[in-house]
Structure formats: C-alpha cells, structure tokens
Design a protein around this motif. Structure first.
Motif, PDB file in Angstrom:
ATOM      1  N   ALA A 118       8.369   1.447  -1.626  1.00 20.61           N
ATOM      2  CA  ALA A 118       7.875   1.293  -0.389  1.00 20.61           C
ATOM      3  C   ALA A 118       6.276   1.962  -0.456  1.00 20.61           C
ATOM      4  O   ALA A 118       5.402   1.312  -0.161  1.00 20.61           O
ATOM      5  CB  ALA A 118       8.502   2.092   0.724  1.00 20.61           C
ATOM      6  N   VAL A 119       6.034   3.085  -1.238  1.00 20.97           N
ATOM      7  CA  VAL A 119       4.693   3.728  -1.521  1.00 20.97           C
ATOM      8  C   VAL A 119       4.018   2.558  -2.404  1.00 20.97           C
ATOM      9  O   VAL A 119       2.672   2.381  -2.150  1.00 20.97           O
ATOM     10  CB  VAL A 119       4.877   4.891  -2.273  1.00 20.97           C
ATOM     11  CG1 VAL A 119       3.539   5.478  -2.720  1.00 20.97           C
ATOM     12  CG2 VAL A 119       5.752   6.195  -1.373  1.00 20.97           C
ATOM     13  N   VAL A 120       4.542   1.993  -3.533  1.00 19.01           N
ATOM     14  CA  VAL A 120       3.848   1.028  -4.296  1.00 19.01           C
ATOM     15  C   VAL A 120       3.310  -0.124  -3.404  1.00 19.01           C
ATOM     16  O   VAL A 120       2.295  -0.561  -3.443  1.00 19.01           O
ATOM     17  CB  VAL A 120       4.656   0.761  -5.463  1.00 19.01           C
ATOM     18  CG1 VAL A 120       4.024  -0.449  -6.173  1.00 19.01           C
ATOM     19  CG2 VAL A 120       4.976   1.670  -6.393  1.00 19.01           C
ATOM     20  N   LEU A 121       4.283  -0.575  -2.412  1.00 22.14           N
ATOM     21  CA  LEU A 121       3.977  -1.864  -1.775  1.00 22.14           C
ATOM     22  C   LEU A 121       2.905  -1.417  -0.787  1.00 22.14           C
ATOM     23  O   LEU A 121       1.988  -2.323  -0.345  1.00 22.14           O
ATOM     24  CB  LEU A 121       5.268  -2.681  -1.323  1.00 22.14           C
ATOM     25  CG  LEU A 121       6.243  -2.927  -1.832  1.00 22.14           C
ATOM     26  CD1 LEU A 121       7.583  -3.624  -1.358  1.00 22.14           C
ATOM     27  CD2 LEU A 121       5.676  -4.161  -2.786  1.00 22.14           C
ATOM     28  N   ILE A 122       2.953  -0.311  -0.341  1.00 25.07           N
ATOM     29  CA  ILE A 122       2.010  -0.005   0.898  1.00 25.07           C
ATOM     30  C   ILE A 122       0.490   0.078   0.392  1.00 25.07           C
ATOM     31  O   ILE A 122      -0.308  -0.453   0.967  1.00 25.07           O
ATOM     32  CB  ILE A 122       2.312   1.595   1.170  1.00 25.07           C
ATOM     33  CG1 ILE A 122       3.593   1.396   2.277  1.00 25.07           C
ATOM     34  CG2 ILE A 122       1.049   2.098   2.163  1.00 25.07           C
ATOM     35  CD1 ILE A 122       3.881   2.999   2.837  1.00 25.07           C
TER      36      ILE A 122
END
Length: 220
Positions: A118-122
């Motif tokens: 999720a952090v990477v995609l954000i």
C-alpha cells in the motif's frame, strides 16, 4: 468537465488495481496458510472476490484513495486502518467458516505484506497524479502586497502547486492576458472584481486553469 472526469476515472482505475493486488496477496496467503477449508468448485475465488469487494468499499468510505489530493502520510494512515478493518473482518469470516478459532499469525503476516504494498502504491499513484495533473508552472496575480503572502503558503505544498512568477494587478488587463498564455495555471488573489472577471473570461476562453481566492462578498 471532461478534465475532472478523466481524473476520476484514473483514480478509480488506480483503486481497483490496488484492491486486486491486495486480494491476490490475500489469496496466496490463504492458500499457503489456511487451505484447510473444503470449497467446492470455484468457491475459493468467490472468497477472494468478497475480500476485494469489502476492501474497495472500506477504502472508498475512508477516502484513503484520494491520490494526489491528500497528503501521503494521511493516505498511509487511512489505508493501514482500512486494512486492519478488512483483515479483522476477514479473520472473523474464516473463523465462522471453520467453526473454530483459527491461527491469527498468518493474518498479521498478510497485514504486514499488504501495508508495504500500500505504501509503495501510494507513492507511485501520487507521483503519477502530479505528473499528469498538477500544474508545474503557475502565475500568481495579486492586488496588494499582502496578496504575495499566498505564495509562501502554497510553497508549503510544492507537490501540488508551484508558483514560478508573481505579477501585480496594476500591470493592466492587456499585459496580464499576454503573460497568462505562458503558464499552466493562474492564481488570482485579492484583485478588483471587474479585472478578476475579465481575467477569468480570458482564461476560460484559452482553457487555462484558474485558482481564485474568494473574498467575503463571494462567500456571502
């Protein structure tokens, strides 16, 4: 208009892509750690689809997919809380299916993996949004010296706004209109009403994005 519709479509596509990735990770963890359930035919895929649907609804409800509009930290907090809710609900669902308390450690591992994703995609989606939509070359037109202070406030969010030139309203409509054509967007701050309306009409005609700081009279 079409511009806003395009932004909305891109954001929905990004959200669906993220939900699909999270659901696939859930399925892989389930197959390796919880594959004790006897699902007939394609039942396991229904389980994955249900997980994706719940995740999408929770993400939408918590507004944690407003990539490019909300701060990255706010998006991270929102998505982590959402994943806790979704995985907590899913754990209870699996317990009901098995009719017993199952091991909770795989769900913790799932939450950790999904949080990293999720952090990477954000970061990826927010960067993409800024490249596609955020104006990189903005002109600030101000009516008095106090209006210049807006630049310093907007500079705090350089990921969304980048004012590259200041111009006084005293320069006159003709000169301002010539200058406006060289910029991606224009910010109007505390300038006379008639001049503001003329600039707005010109920007609309030339399809230049405009940000207007409202006065008290506008609010009333």
């Amino acid at each position: 208009g079409a511009y806003e519709d395009t932004k909305g479509f891109v954001r929905v596509a990004e959200t669906l892509l993220e939900v699909i990735i999270l659901a696939v990770v859930y399925y892989l963890v389930w197959r390796s750690k919880y594959d004790m359930f006897a699902f007939a035919y394609k039942g396991k895929y229904v389980l994955m689809a249900l997980y994706a649907m719940v995740a999408y609804l929770v993400f939408q409800y918590t507004d944690c997919t407003m990539f490019g509009q909300l701060n990255r930290v706010d998006l991270m907090i929102g998505q982590i809380i959402s994943l806790l809710l979704v995985n907590g609900f899913t754990y209870l669902q699996l317990c009901l299916i098995e009719n017993a308390l199952i091991a909770w450690t795989p769900m913790v591992m799932l939450f950790g993996i999904q949080s990293v994703i999720a952090v990477v995609l954000i970061f990826v989606f927010t960067t993409l949004y800024h490249k596609l939509y955020a104006p990189h070359n903005m002109l600030l037109i101000y009516g008095n010296d106090q209006g210049v202070g807006l630049k310093f406030k907007m500079d705090e969010r350089k990921d969304k706004y980048r004012i590259t030139k200041l111009m006084s309203a005293d320069a006159g409509l003709e000169k301002i209109c010539r200058e406006v054509r060289n910029y991606d967007a224009v910010v109007l701050n505390d300038i006379p009403a008639q001049l503001r309306n003329d600039i707005l009409k010109f920007c609309y005609l030339k399809r230049v994005r405009v940000y207007v700081v409202p006065k008290l009279t506008d609010v009333i």
